[in-house]
Design an enzyme around this catalytic site. Sequence first.
Site, PDB file in Angstrom:
ATOM      1  N   PRO A   2       0.896  -1.357  -0.082  1.00 38.81           N
ATOM      2  CA  PRO A   2      -0.082  -0.061   0.176  1.00 38.81           C
ATOM      3  C   PRO A   2       0.754   1.173  -0.012  1.00 38.81           C
ATOM      4  O   PRO A   2       1.508   1.422   0.882  1.00 38.81           O
ATOM      5  CB  PRO A   2      -0.769  -0.141   1.478  1.00 38.81           C
ATOM      6  N   GLU A   3       0.411   2.216  -0.922  1.00 38.67           N
ATOM      7  CA  GLU A   3       1.030   3.308  -0.790  1.00 38.67           C
ATOM      8  C   GLU A   3      -0.098   4.178  -0.537  1.00 38.67           C
ATOM      9  O   GLU A   3      -1.095   3.804   0.005  1.00 38.67           O
ATOM     10  CB  GLU A   3       1.637   3.963  -2.190  1.00 38.67           C
TER      11      GLU A   3
END
Length: 276
Positions: A2-3
């Site tokens: 996840p960014e």
Amino acid sequence: MPELPEVETTRRGLAPHLVGRRLETVRVREPRLRWPIPPDFSQLLTGATLMDLRRRAKYLLFDLRTPGGGSGTLIAHLGMSGSLRLVPPETPLLTHDHVQFAFAGAPELRLNDPRRFGSLHFTSGPADGHFLLAELGPEPLDPAFDGAYLFARSRGRRAPVKAFIMDAHVVVGVGNIYAAEALFRAGIRPSRPAGRIAAARYDLLAAAIRAVLEEALTMGGTTLRDFVASDGRPGYFKQSLAVYGRGGESCRRCGGELEGARLGQRATVFCPTCQR
DNA sequence: ACTGGATCCTGACTGC
DNA sequence: TGCAGTCAGGATCCAG
């Protein structure tokens, strides 16, 4: 995984179900995350009410009011492979479901993280002073983040601009995927030393970072392999990627061949014609 | 103060 | 089918 867009997608999925609810039980099945979950973790959280669910950088902040009237924050990071999902309580556990959170009147929240690079912390002080959050740079979607800021911060730095914008002390939330995409949009070669880029080009880069993150957010993030939102659905930004994962394929702007390289320890793809 | 490299861990994929 | 090697979205710590 996840960014920033993926973490924010998770936050938006969880908040309507959980804010205002009381946490009845916390079950830690596997404490060995990036930092070990302390033995008293469950006890500290049980009975607390979730007052707000915020995001800072790639951290999810669960603001809690404890039964005694005190306040505290659960700080969650999803690492590279983590996800937080809401499921009916009777749902069979998956491999790598490490922690279960049972809120009154809500589906059960489960942390799944195969690589265990994620983390859970509880702090009773102000969350922003916690050591994980204290040194972080500005949010890329905040108005304070702009080209002038990047230009000023980059003077004298010889590291590649891609590493520079992935440094959470400079700006948060920009990981390998969105760094590559933003540099393509701005026409800047990832290997260029950060201190040798003009102010006008940093205006383009700041705008590109903001645009690519906002677009990804509207599409629910990018799912390469693992990422799922809190309802189990993947993100759809992958089909919009111009360079990430497309080494050897043709550039969507000039038609030339995209070039793959390693920068630091990270795979990078760029267009040698469009990015200088 | 910066920089590059090693590191935590599991799983998917590739090539033999 | 099996096995070894490589790679992966993050972020910290360390030596130089």
